[in-house]
Design a protein around this motif. Structure first.
Motif, mmCIF file in Angstrom:
data_model
loop_
_atom_site.group_PDB
_atom_site.id
_atom_site.type_symbol
_atom_site.label_atom_id
_atom_site.label_comp_id
_atom_site.label_asym_id
_atom_site.label_seq_id
_atom_site.Cartn_x
_atom_site.Cartn_y
_atom_site.Cartn_z
ATOM 1 N N GLU A 73 0.842 -1.194 0.000
ATOM 2 C CA GLU A 73 0.000 0.000 0.000
ATOM 3 C C GLU A 73 0.877 1.243 0.000
ATOM 4 N N GLY A 74 0.441 2.258 -0.732
ATOM 5 C CA GLY A 74 1.171 3.515 -0.733
ATOM 6 C C GLY A 74 0.605 4.491 -1.740
ATOM 7 N N ARG A 75 1.235 5.659 -1.794
ATOM 8 C CA ARG A 75 0.810 6.718 -2.710
ATOM 9 C C ARG A 75 1.698 6.666 -3.957
ATOM 10 N N VAL A 76 1.064 6.688 -5.111
ATOM 11 C CA VAL A 76 1.793 6.714 -6.384
ATOM 12 C C VAL A 76 2.415 8.098 -6.526
ATOM 13 N N LEU A 77 3.739 8.147 -6.561
ATOM 14 C CA LEU A 77 4.435 9.422 -6.679
ATOM 15 C C LEU A 77 4.362 9.951 -8.112
ATOM 16 N N SER A 78 4.591 9.043 -9.071
ATOM 17 C CA SER A 78 4.549 9.448 -10.477
ATOM 18 C C SER A 78 4.188 8.246 -11.337
ATOM 19 N N VAL A 79 3.769 8.533 -12.555
ATOM 20 C CA VAL A 79 3.424 7.498 -13.523
ATOM 21 C C VAL A 79 4.306 7.701 -14.743
ATOM 22 N N GLY A 80 5.005 6.657 -15.137
ATOM 23 C CA GLY A 80 5.835 6.706 -16.331
ATOM 24 C C GLY A 80 5.170 5.915 -17.437
ATOM 25 N N GLU A 81 4.744 6.599 -18.479
ATOM 26 C CA GLU A 81 4.079 5.920 -19.587
ATOM 27 C C GLU A 81 5.059 5.784 -20.743
ATOM 28 N N ARG A 82 5.349 4.556 -21.082
ATOM 29 C CA ARG A 82 6.282 4.240 -22.157
ATOM 30 C C ARG A 82 5.525 3.495 -23.253
ATOM 31 N N GLN A 146 -5.785 -6.573 -9.122
ATOM 32 C CA GLN A 146 -4.476 -6.409 -8.488
ATOM 33 C C GLN A 146 -4.240 -4.981 -8.013
ATOM 34 N N LEU A 147 -5.045 -4.039 -8.467
ATOM 35 C CA LEU A 147 -4.894 -2.635 -8.097
ATOM 36 C C LEU A 147 -6.209 -2.156 -7.497
ATOM 37 N N GLU A 148 -6.136 -1.649 -6.272
ATOM 38 C CA GLU A 148 -7.318 -1.114 -5.606
ATOM 39 C C GLU A 148 -7.046 0.334 -5.196
ATOM 40 N N MET A 149 -8.060 1.156 -5.308
ATOM 41 C CA MET A 149 -7.965 2.532 -4.858
ATOM 42 C C MET A 149 -8.220 2.574 -3.358
ATOM 43 N N LEU A 150 -7.414 3.354 -2.621
ATOM 44 C CA LEU A 150 -7.602 3.477 -1.180
ATOM 45 C C LEU A 150 -8.108 4.845 -0.764
ATOM 46 N N ASP A 151 -8.071 5.800 -1.669
ATOM 47 C CA ASP A 151 -8.589 7.126 -1.311
ATOM 48 C C ASP A 151 -9.823 7.421 -2.144
ATOM 49 N N GLY A 152 -10.598 8.326 -1.666
ATOM 50 C CA GLY A 152 -11.853 8.641 -2.339
ATOM 51 C C GLY A 152 -11.776 9.746 -3.355
ATOM 52 N N ARG A 153 -10.596 10.307 -3.551
ATOM 53 C CA ARG A 153 -10.478 11.427 -4.502
ATOM 54 C C ARG A 153 -10.710 10.969 -5.907
#
Length: 153
Positions: A73-82, A146-153
């Motif tokens: 669990e954690g906050r995604v700092l950045s997304v790298g799209e290749r 495999q990916l779940e959202m933990l915040d409501g934003r």
């Protein structure tokens, strides 16, 4: 007459197994809800602090679990799209910190409905899967559950 419960759902509900959801959204949702309830009530596996979700900000601890099925669990700092892969980076040093990755073609199927993978930056998520060593600890994400959202934003 009570509806039959699958063996997988019964095991997850009793805290005797982690949810490893299939691509089928209805089944995945039931497994994830059962796991959340077991985790909140510290049933079975969830009574052991070592088996609870790992913090994305502790890559050394995650890497020690290489080859094991874990939940991070954690906050995604950045997304790298290749062109071939999309990376969810949980730290500033991508080759040391925890990363989750998915095939770029699968990204729209894995991201929550109405979101693109790029919109996951800044969001708290839960990732589940087997720990790989890919210039730091990583999990390959291939299915929506495999990916779940933990915040409501």
């Amino acid at each position: 007459m009570e509806r039959p419960v699958s063996a997988a759902l019964a095991l997850v509900r009793d805290g005797l197994a982690f949810a490893d959801p299939p691509a089928d959204e209805a089944c995945a949702g039931a497994l994830l809800r059962a796991e959340e309830e077991a985790r909140q009530n510290h049933r079975g596996l969830w009574s052991d602090p070592e088996l609870r979700p790992l913090a994305a900000g502790d890559p050394a601890h995650i890497l020690r679990k290489r080859g094991e099925f874990v939940i991070v669990e954690g906050r995604v700092l950045s997304v790298g799209e290749r062109p071939r892969r999309t990376y969810l980076n949980f730290g500033a040093i991508w080759n040391e910190d925890f990363t989750a990755f998915m095939d770029t073609d699968a990204g729209p199927l894995i991201a929550p409905p109405g979101m693109t993978p790029g919109e996951l930056a800044g969001r708290r998520v839960r990732i589940r899967g087997y720990v790989l060593e890919d210039r730091g600890p990583a999990i390959a994400v291939a299915r929506p559950g495999q990916l779940e959202m933990l915040d409501g934003r």
